[in-house]
Design an enzyme around this catalytic site. Structure first.
Site, PDB file in Angstrom:
ATOM      1  N   LYS A 123      21.608 -24.229  14.300  1.00  8.02           N
ATOM      2  CA  LYS A 123      20.700 -23.299  13.618  1.00  8.02           C
ATOM      3  C   LYS A 123      21.492 -22.224  12.871  1.00  8.02           C
ATOM      4  O   LYS A 123      21.260 -21.984  11.690  1.00  8.02           O
ATOM      5  CB  LYS A 123      19.764 -22.604  14.633  1.00  8.02           C
ATOM      6  CG  LYS A 123      18.910 -23.563  15.442  1.00  8.02           C
ATOM      7  CD  LYS A 123      17.989 -22.827  16.393  1.00  8.02           C
ATOM      8  CE  LYS A 123      18.706 -22.061  17.502  1.00  8.02           C
ATOM      9  NZ  LYS A 123      19.382 -22.922  18.498  1.00  8.02           N
ATOM     10  N   ARG A 136      32.667 -24.014  20.737  1.00  4.25           N
ATOM     11  CA  ARG A 136      32.237 -23.051  19.711  1.00  4.25           C
ATOM     12  C   ARG A 136      33.073 -21.775  19.735  1.00  4.25           C
ATOM     13  O   ARG A 136      33.428 -21.248  20.784  1.00  4.25           O
ATOM     14  CB  ARG A 136      30.775 -22.680  19.924  1.00  4.25           C
ATOM     15  CG  ARG A 136      30.349 -21.520  19.022  1.00  4.25           C
ATOM     16  CD  ARG A 136      28.880 -21.384  18.889  1.00  4.25           C
ATOM     17  NE  ARG A 136      28.210 -21.177  20.149  1.00  4.25           N
ATOM     18  CZ  ARG A 136      26.897 -21.177  20.264  1.00  4.25           C
ATOM     19  NH1 ARG A 136      26.132 -21.406  19.221  1.00  4.25           N
ATOM     20  NH2 ARG A 136      26.343 -20.977  21.426  1.00  4.25           N
ATOM     21  N   ARG A 148      10.502 -18.350  20.877  1.00  6.65           N
ATOM     22  CA  ARG A 148      11.042 -19.218  21.927  1.00  6.65           C
ATOM     23  C   ARG A 148      10.033 -19.550  22.991  1.00  6.65           C
ATOM     24  O   ARG A 148      10.368 -20.221  23.966  1.00  6.65           O
ATOM     25  CB  ARG A 148      12.196 -18.519  22.623  1.00  6.65           C
ATOM     26  CG  ARG A 148      13.369 -18.450  21.727  1.00  6.65           C
ATOM     27  CD  ARG A 148      14.597 -18.155  22.524  1.00  6.65           C
ATOM     28  NE  ARG A 148      15.593 -17.771  21.578  1.00  6.65           N
ATOM     29  CZ  ARG A 148      16.808 -18.249  21.565  1.00  6.65           C
ATOM     30  NH1 ARG A 148      17.211 -19.087  22.477  1.00  6.65           N
ATOM     31  NH2 ARG A 148      17.654 -17.855  20.650  1.00  6.65           N
ATOM     32  N   ARG A 205      19.989 -22.081  29.553  1.00  6.10           N
ATOM     33  CA  ARG A 205      19.442 -21.955  28.194  1.00  6.10           C
ATOM     34  C   ARG A 205      18.760 -23.244  27.765  1.00  6.10           C
ATOM     35  O   ARG A 205      17.678 -23.221  27.184  1.00  6.10           O
ATOM     36  CB  ARG A 205      20.562 -21.584  27.216  1.00  6.10           C
ATOM     37  CG  ARG A 205      20.996 -20.120  27.358  1.00  6.10           C
ATOM     38  CD  ARG A 205      22.405 -19.891  26.828  1.00  6.10           C
ATOM     39  NE  ARG A 205      22.547 -20.244  25.437  1.00  6.10           N
ATOM     40  CZ  ARG A 205      23.694 -20.587  24.867  1.00  6.10           C
ATOM     41  NH1 ARG A 205      24.815 -20.636  25.587  1.00  6.10           N
ATOM     42  NH2 ARG A 205      23.743 -20.883  23.595  1.00  6.10           N
ATOM     43  N   ARG A 246      31.563 -17.136  23.057  1.00  6.80           N
ATOM     44  CA  ARG A 246      30.393 -16.354  23.474  1.00  6.80           C
ATOM     45  C   ARG A 246      30.285 -16.292  24.991  1.00  6.80           C
ATOM     46  O   ARG A 246      30.537 -17.272  25.676  1.00  6.80           O
ATOM     47  CB  ARG A 246      29.118 -16.970  22.890  1.00  6.80           C
ATOM     48  CG  ARG A 246      28.748 -16.375  21.555  1.00  6.80           C
ATOM     49  CD  ARG A 246      27.631 -17.092  20.860  1.00  6.80           C
ATOM     50  NE  ARG A 246      26.460 -17.355  21.683  1.00  6.80           N
ATOM     51  CZ  ARG A 246      25.321 -17.853  21.201  1.00  6.80           C
ATOM     52  NH1 ARG A 246      25.219 -18.105  19.906  1.00  6.80           N
ATOM     53  NH2 ARG A 246      24.305 -18.080  21.992  1.00  6.80           N
TER      54      ARG A 246
HETATM   55  P1  AP5 Z   1      25.492 -23.247  16.148  1.00  2.00           P
HETATM   56  O1  AP5 Z   1      25.130 -23.247  14.700  1.00  2.00           O
HETATM   57  O2  AP5 Z   1      26.170 -22.049  16.680  1.00  2.00           O
HETATM   58  O3  AP5 Z   1      24.213 -23.630  17.064  1.00  2.00           O
HETATM   59  P2  AP5 Z   1      22.839 -22.876  17.281  1.00  2.00           P
HETATM   60  O4  AP5 Z   1      21.752 -23.872  17.073  1.00  2.00           O
HETATM   61  O5  AP5 Z   1      22.784 -21.633  16.484  1.00  2.00           O
HETATM   62  O6  AP5 Z   1      22.893 -22.615  18.849  1.00  2.00           O
HETATM   63  P3  AP5 Z   1      22.894 -21.267  19.692  1.00  2.00           P
HETATM   64  O7  AP5 Z   1      23.659 -21.547  20.947  1.00  2.00           O
HETATM   65  O8  AP5 Z   1      23.312 -20.103  18.866  1.00  2.00           O
HETATM   66  O9  AP5 Z   1      21.411 -21.126  20.057  1.00  2.00           O
HETATM   67  P4  AP5 Z   1      20.864 -20.188  21.129  1.00  2.00           P
HETATM   68  O10 AP5 Z   1      19.434 -20.347  20.855  1.00  2.00           O
HETATM   69  O11 AP5 Z   1      21.267 -20.414  22.518  1.00  2.00           O
HETATM   70  O12 AP5 Z   1      21.564 -18.788  20.878  1.00  2.00           O
HETATM   71  P5  AP5 Z   1      21.031 -17.446  20.262  1.00  2.00           P
HETATM   72  O13 AP5 Z   1      22.177 -16.717  19.740  1.00  2.00           O
HETATM   73  O14 AP5 Z   1      19.868 -17.701  19.401  1.00  2.00           O
HETATM   74  O15 AP5 Z   1      26.398 -24.553  16.417  1.00  2.00           O
HETATM   75  C1  AP5 Z   1      26.954 -24.815  17.697  1.00  2.00           C
HETATM   76  C2  AP5 Z   1      28.372 -25.385  17.574  1.00  2.00           C
HETATM   77  O16 AP5 Z   1      28.303 -26.682  16.983  1.00  2.00           O
HETATM   78  C3  AP5 Z   1      29.315 -24.574  16.680  1.00  2.00           C
HETATM   79  O17 AP5 Z   1      30.587 -24.594  17.245  1.00  2.00           O
HETATM   80  C4  AP5 Z   1      29.280 -25.315  15.332  1.00  2.00           C
HETATM   81  O18 AP5 Z   1      30.493 -25.163  14.614  1.00  2.00           O
HETATM   82  C5  AP5 Z   1      29.073 -26.749  15.769  1.00  2.00           C
HETATM   83  N1  AP5 Z   1      28.267 -27.550  14.828  1.00  2.00           N
HETATM   84  C6  AP5 Z   1      27.142 -27.140  14.176  1.00  2.00           C
HETATM   85  N2  AP5 Z   1      26.632 -28.155  13.417  1.00  2.00           N
HETATM   86  C7  AP5 Z   1      27.460 -29.228  13.634  1.00  2.00           C
HETATM   87  C8  AP5 Z   1      27.446 -30.581  13.133  1.00  2.00           C
HETATM   88  N3  AP5 Z   1      26.492 -31.018  12.275  1.00  2.00           N
HETATM   89  N4  AP5 Z   1      28.432 -31.403  13.546  1.00  2.00           N
HETATM   90  C9  AP5 Z   1      29.394 -30.969  14.432  1.00  2.00           C
HETATM   91  N5  AP5 Z   1      29.451 -29.705  14.937  1.00  2.00           N
HETATM   92  C10 AP5 Z   1      28.499 -28.848  14.533  1.00  2.00           C
HETATM   93  O19 AP5 Z   1      20.457 -16.711  21.589  1.00  2.00           O
HETATM   94  C11 AP5 Z   1      21.345 -16.233  22.585  1.00  2.00           C
HETATM   95  C12 AP5 Z   1      20.596 -15.483  23.657  1.00  2.00           C
HETATM   96  O20 AP5 Z   1      19.932 -14.332  23.100  1.00  2.00           O
HETATM   97  C13 AP5 Z   1      19.483 -16.236  24.386  1.00  2.00           C
HETATM   98  O21 AP5 Z   1      19.986 -17.053  25.427  1.00  2.00           O
HETATM   99  C14 AP5 Z   1      18.635 -15.066  24.915  1.00  2.00           C
HETATM  100  O22 AP5 Z   1      19.252 -14.443  26.015  1.00  2.00           O
HETATM  101  C15 AP5 Z   1      18.672 -14.113  23.736  1.00  2.00           C
HETATM  102  N6  AP5 Z   1      17.593 -14.371  22.783  1.00  2.00           N
HETATM  103  C16 AP5 Z   1      17.733 -14.755  21.478  1.00  2.00           C
HETATM  104  N7  AP5 Z   1      16.528 -14.906  20.892  1.00  2.00           N
HETATM  105  C17 AP5 Z   1      15.599 -14.610  21.838  1.00  2.00           C
HETATM  106  C18 AP5 Z   1      14.169 -14.616  21.857  1.00  2.00           C
HETATM  107  N8  AP5 Z   1      13.454 -14.951  20.764  1.00  2.00           N
HETATM  108  N9  AP5 Z   1      13.543 -14.248  22.997  1.00  2.00           N
HETATM  109  C19 AP5 Z   1      14.236 -13.894  24.091  1.00  2.00           C
HETATM  110  N10 AP5 Z   1      15.596 -13.894  24.169  1.00  2.00           N
HETATM  111  C20 AP5 Z   1      16.276 -14.258  23.042  1.00  2.00           C
HETATM  112 MG    MG Z   2      22.892 -19.572  16.923  1.00  3.65          MG
END
Ligand code: AP5
Ligand code: MG
Length: 229
Positions: free
Chosen positions: A19, A137, A98, A181, A170
């Site tokens: 994402k 990552r 979410r 998660r 992270r």
């Molecule tokens: P990346 O693009 O980083 O993946 P992502 O989908 O963004 O995954 P996240 O782990 O960031 O999602 P998340 O929902 O857990 O985290 P968030 O920060 O939102 O890609 C991942 C890896 O793969 C990278 O190394 C990349 O280089 C590689 N990659 C990407 N595409 C590729 C491809 N096509 N081929 C090969 N490799 C590839 O949330 C974190 C925390 O914040 C949550 O756990 C929660 O505590 C809090 N939080 C956030 N939003 C909320 C909410 N709405 N409500 C409550 N708590 C929340």
């Molecule tokens: Mg992300």
């Protein structure tokens, strides 16, 4: 943003689906501003404030931050985006909603603000691929850009290509937090997709392809929706 308010896009998918990676690539090409709730939380935590400490209690173990706080931070950011980028079409919202309560709160907020969600992109990736991606990552401490040790390495080890900042792993990419998660995703977040299928907004994208191929697929699907008058 236009007189009728923002035209926003939501990007969904499990942890590691890409994402953040894709949002950073497609947002500028669609006239959208990338807004990620996870990035907002990481910025606050970096400042070592009382709010930062409160968020960390949830974040580090992979739990959801309370809905009310998350919604408030998202809306404040959307207001700021409007001020800072008056010519943008809207936001590309990454990491929200979410759960069902967040989805309903977002619908209400859009109606109140006279703004709209015009599409919801769902990036699908098999679970075993997700674990491989998260364990390698790396994130830039300064600008938040995302890398992978094997799949998307920086030009110079440990240094961000975009801004020269330092790369780190992270604090929620530990095996225990990743497990929680993903469990929360499949229990609470994936069911929200139904809400958007019914609203005719959902676009499914195969995220198990090279990064550039995913970008092209998202752009092809989104352009007609985002650019429509
Ligand atoms: P990346 O693009 O980083 O993946 P992502 O989908 O963004 O995954 P996240 O782990 O960031 O999602 P998340 O929902 O857990 O985290 P968030 O920060 O939102 O890609 C991942 C890896 O793969 C990278 O190394 C990349 O280089 C590689 N990659 C990407 N595409 C590729 C491809 N096509 N081929 C090969 N490799 C590839 O949330 C974190 C925390 O914040 C949550 O756990 C929660 O505590 C809090 N939080 C956030 N939003 C909320 C909410 N709405 N409500 C409550 N708590 C929340
Ligand atoms: Mg992300």
């Amino acid at each position: 943003m236009g007189v009728d308010g923002g035209r926003h896009v939501v990007i969904m998918g499990p942890q590691g689906a890409g994402k953040g990676t894709q949002a950073a690539l497609v947002a500028p090409r669609l006239g959208l501003i990338h807004v990620a709730t996870g990035d907002l939380f990481r910025q606050v935590m970096a400042s070592d404030s009382e709010l930062g400490r409160e968020i960390r209690r949830y974040y580090d173990r992979g739990a959801l931050v309370p809905d009310e706080l998350t919604l408030r931070m998202l809306m404040e950011r959307l207001d700021a985006v409007k001020q800072e980028h008056p010519d943008a079409r809207g936001a590309l919202i990454d990491g929200f909603p979410r759960n069902q309560a967040q989805a309903e709160a977002l619908d209400r907020a859009m109606a109140e603000r006279n703004e709209r969600i015009v599409a919801v992109v769902h990036i699908a990736v098999p679970r075993e691929v997700l674990l491989e991606r998260l364990s390698g990552r790396l994130i830039c401490a300064t600008c938040g850009a995302t890398y992978h040790r094997l799949f998307n390495p920086p030009k110079q080890a440990g240094v961000c290509d975009v801004c020269g900042g330092q790369l780190y792993q992270r604090s929620d990419d530990t095996p225990e937090a990743v497990e929680r998660r993903l469990a929360i995703y499949y229990e609470q977040t994936e069911p929200v997709l139904r809400h958007y299928t019914e609203a005719g907004l959902r676009i499914d994208i195969d995220g198990n392809q090279p990064i550039e191929a995913v970008t092209e697929a998202i752009l092809a699907a989104l352009r007609p929706r985002v650019e429509a008058a």
